[in-house]
Design a protein around this motif. Structure first.
Motif, PDB file in Angstrom:
ATOM      1  N   UNK A 297     -35.416  69.142  16.721  1.00 31.30           N
ATOM      2  CA  UNK A 297     -35.394  70.612  16.724  1.00 31.30           C
ATOM      3  C   UNK A 297     -36.604  71.150  15.969  1.00 31.30           C
ATOM      4  N   UNK A 298     -37.238  72.159  16.549  1.00 35.84           N
ATOM      5  CA  UNK A 298     -38.386  72.786  15.896  1.00 35.84           C
ATOM      6  C   UNK A 298     -37.944  73.481  14.613  1.00 35.84           C
ATOM      7  N   UNK A 299     -38.746  73.307  13.563  1.00 38.80           N
ATOM      8  CA  UNK A 299     -38.338  73.851  12.274  1.00 38.80           C
ATOM      9  C   UNK A 299     -39.562  74.152  11.418  1.00 38.80           C
ATOM     10  N   UNK A 300     -39.446  75.199  10.620  1.00 37.52           N
ATOM     11  CA  UNK A 300     -40.503  75.564   9.674  1.00 37.52           C
ATOM     12  C   UNK A 300     -39.864  75.782   8.309  1.00 37.52           C
ATOM     13  N   UNK A 301     -40.399  75.116   7.303  1.00 40.08           N
ATOM     14  CA  UNK A 301     -39.884  75.233   5.941  1.00 40.08           C
ATOM     15  C   UNK A 301     -41.013  75.631   5.012  1.00 40.08           C
ATOM     16  N   UNK A 302     -40.806  76.705   4.262  1.00 37.80           N
ATOM     17  CA  UNK A 302     -41.819  77.150   3.324  1.00 37.80           C
ATOM     18  C   UNK A 302     -41.349  76.909   1.895  1.00 37.80           C
ATOM     19  N   UNK A 303     -42.303  76.524   1.056  1.00 34.35           N
ATOM     20  CA  UNK A 303     -41.995  76.316  -0.359  1.00 34.35           C
ATOM     21  C   UNK A 303     -43.181  76.725  -1.218  1.00 34.35           C
ATOM     22  N   UNK A 304     -42.911  77.175  -2.464  1.00 31.51           N
ATOM     23  CA  UNK A 304     -41.577  77.480  -2.985  1.00 31.51           C
ATOM     24  C   UNK A 304     -41.049  78.783  -2.392  1.00 31.51           C
ATOM     25  N   UNK A 305     -39.796  79.101  -2.681  1.00 27.43           N
ATOM     26  CA  UNK A 305     -39.232  80.375  -2.221  1.00 27.43           C
ATOM     27  C   UNK A 305     -39.908  81.542  -2.916  1.00 27.43           C
ATOM     28  N   UNK A 306     -40.224  81.347  -4.197  1.00 30.62           N
ATOM     29  CA  UNK A 306     -40.893  82.384  -4.976  1.00 30.62           C
ATOM     30  C   UNK A 306     -41.870  81.725  -5.936  1.00 30.62           C
ATOM     31  N   UNK A 307     -42.947  82.417  -6.214  1.00 33.13           N
ATOM     32  CA  UNK A 307     -43.979  81.883  -7.096  1.00 33.13           C
ATOM     33  C   UNK A 307     -44.539  83.016  -7.938  1.00 33.13           C
ATOM     34  N   UNK A 308     -44.462  82.815  -9.249  1.00 32.71           N
ATOM     35  CA  UNK A 308     -45.012  83.810 -10.173  1.00 32.71           C
ATOM     36  C   UNK A 308     -46.261  83.232 -10.830  1.00 32.71           C
ATOM     37  N   UNK A 309     -47.356  83.958 -10.752  1.00 32.87           N
ATOM     38  CA  UNK A 309     -48.612  83.505 -11.328  1.00 32.87           C
ATOM     39  C   UNK A 309     -49.216  84.596 -12.193  1.00 32.87           C
ATOM     40  N   UNK A 310     -49.999  84.191 -13.138  1.00 32.83           N
ATOM     41  CA  UNK A 310     -50.792  85.150 -13.888  1.00 32.83           C
ATOM     42  C   UNK A 310     -52.037  85.496 -13.057  1.00 32.83           C
ATOM     43  N   UNK A 311     -52.524  86.685 -13.233  1.00 34.54           N
ATOM     44  CA  UNK A 311     -53.761  87.068 -12.571  1.00 34.54           C
ATOM     45  C   UNK A 311     -54.841  86.038 -12.886  1.00 34.54           C
ATOM     46  N   UNK A 312     -55.521  85.559 -11.833  1.00 37.35           N
ATOM     47  CA  UNK A 312     -56.572  84.574 -12.016  1.00 37.35           C
ATOM     48  C   UNK A 312     -56.121  83.133 -11.936  1.00 37.35           C
ATOM     49  N   UNK A 313     -54.808  82.911 -11.888  1.00 35.80           N
ATOM     50  CA  UNK A 313     -54.264  81.549 -11.843  1.00 35.80           C
ATOM     51  C   UNK A 313     -54.130  81.096 -10.398  1.00 35.80           C
ATOM     52  N   UNK A 314     -54.951  80.170  -9.980  1.00 35.86           N
ATOM     53  CA  UNK A 314     -54.960  79.707  -8.587  1.00 35.86           C
ATOM     54  C   UNK A 314     -53.754  78.810  -8.293  1.00 35.86           C
ATOM     55  N   UNK A 315     -53.314  78.812  -7.028  1.00 37.60           N
ATOM     56  CA  UNK A 315     -52.194  77.967  -6.624  1.00 37.60           C
ATOM     57  C   UNK A 315     -52.169  77.855  -5.104  1.00 37.60           C
ATOM     58  N   UNK A 316     -51.141  77.172  -4.585  1.00 37.84           N
ATOM     59  CA  UNK A 316     -51.014  76.975  -3.141  1.00 37.84           C
ATOM     60  C   UNK A 316     -49.584  77.168  -2.689  1.00 37.84           C
ATOM     61  N   UNK A 317     -49.434  77.704  -1.479  1.00 37.49           N
ATOM     62  CA  UNK A 317     -48.133  77.828  -0.837  1.00 37.49           C
ATOM     63  C   UNK A 317     -48.085  76.806   0.300  1.00 37.49           C
ATOM     64  N   UNK A 318     -46.885  76.261   0.524  1.00 41.03           N
ATOM     65  CA  UNK A 318     -46.750  75.207   1.524  1.00 41.03           C
ATOM     66  C   UNK A 318     -45.914  75.656   2.706  1.00 41.03           C
ATOM     67  N   UNK A 319     -46.300  75.192   3.886  1.00 35.24           N
ATOM     68  CA  UNK A 319     -45.533  75.423   5.110  1.00 35.24           C
ATOM     69  C   UNK A 319     -45.438  74.083   5.843  1.00 35.24           C
ATOM     70  N   UNK A 320     -44.256  73.492   5.845  1.00 34.56           N
ATOM     71  CA  UNK A 320     -44.039  72.227   6.554  1.00 34.56           C
ATOM     72  C   UNK A 320     -43.382  72.516   7.893  1.00 34.56           C
ATOM     73  N   UNK A 321     -43.768  71.768   8.913  1.00 36.84           N
ATOM     74  CA  UNK A 321     -43.234  72.086  10.233  1.00 36.84           C
ATOM     75  C   UNK A 321     -42.967  70.826  11.057  1.00 36.84           C
ATOM     76  N   UNK A 322     -42.002  70.950  11.955  1.00 40.34           N
ATOM     77  CA  UNK A 322     -41.807  69.987  13.027  1.00 40.34           C
ATOM     78  C   UNK A 322     -41.697  70.806  14.300  1.00 40.34           C
ATOM     79  N   UNK A 323     -42.524  70.458  15.263  1.00 44.80           N
ATOM     80  CA  UNK A 323     -42.549  71.248  16.488  1.00 44.80           C
ATOM     81  C   UNK A 323     -42.979  70.370  17.645  1.00 44.80           C
ATOM     82  N   UNK A 324     -42.456  70.675  18.820  1.00 52.96           N
ATOM     83  CA  UNK A 324     -42.866  69.960  20.029  1.00 52.96           C
ATOM     84  C   UNK A 324     -44.048  70.691  20.639  1.00 52.96           C
ATOM     85  N   UNK A 325     -45.208  70.082  20.552  1.00 50.69           N
ATOM     86  CA  UNK A 325     -46.372  70.702  21.167  1.00 50.69           C
ATOM     87  C   UNK A 325     -46.865  71.918  20.416  1.00 50.69           C
TER      88      UNK A 325
END
Lengths: 109, 112
Positions: A1-29
């Protein structure tokens, strides 16, 4: 089954603090992976489309990357105005979009 | 100049009523959509409409019906509203069948 999962649900950062958001997926084509930004009380606003593994796109402080299983939205030196919910979606071979639940990003001054 | 506009933005109504949400796009796109966003923020497609071809998400109750008077408009009509219909409804459009979708600002529906 096609699915998309994002993490984290919420992210708090200080101004200037770099970070990354993730999107994991399984999809046909995979027909494309899309990043959107949604501000409170507004509709999602298109940011990027990525089509193949290894592809990267940049816009101001945001950079999106794609592998065969996931995408990252990197945010460099964020500002309070970058606070929003970031949504990821994948297009499948049936021309349907499958959406993740989003990551709520809060940038504190 | 708003690309995708929908009205009303807020709608509070009683169970059992019938209501409509209007949507217009001035982008010249050939495909329009209705999405529902629930309290957990998941966006779920309800309908897509392309050159008079309607594609319905089979999970959508038949109380919901899209009506398209022309290529630039796709209205959503809801019969016999239920409490569970409370959500944000987004109209959207695209030119290429879905690669880049442009959303309206949403219509907040509350059924009491």
């Amino acid at each position: 089954e096609d699915q998309v999962t994002q993490s984290p649900e919420a992210l708090r950062l200080q101004e200037g603090e770099s970070s990354s958001l993730n999107c994991s997926y399984t999809v046909s084509g995979l027909r494309g992976l899309f990043w959107y930004r949604q501000d409170p009380g507004k509709g999602p606003e298109f940011l990027f489309t990525l089509y193949s593994a290894g592809e990267e796109k940049e816009k101001e402080r945001l950079k999106a990357t794609l592998t065969k299983k996931e995408s990252f939205l990197h945010i460099t030196a964020p500002k309070p105005e970058d606070s929003a919910t970031y949504l990821c979606a994948v297009g499948d071979s049936n021309y349907q979009l499958i959406w993740g639940a989003g990551t709520k990003l809060i940038i504190k001054p | 100049d708003t690309a995708v506009s929908q009205t009303p933005k807020y709608l509070v109504t009683q169970m059992g009523n019938d209501k409509s949400i209007k949507c217009e796009q001035n982008l010249g796109h050939d495909t329009m959509y209705w999405y529902k966003q629930d309290s957990k923020k998941f966006l779920k497609i309800m309908f897509s409409y392309n050159n008079k071809e309607l594609i319905i998400n089979e999970t959508v109750p038949n109380r919901f019906s899209p009506k398209s008077p022309d290529k630039a408009h796709l209205n959503l009509h809801i019969n016999s509203l239920e409490l569970g219909d409370s959500a944000v409804y987004f109209c959207a459009s695209s030119q290429d069948g879905g690669n880049t979708i442009y959303f309206g600002e949403g219509s907040w529906l509350t059924v009491v």
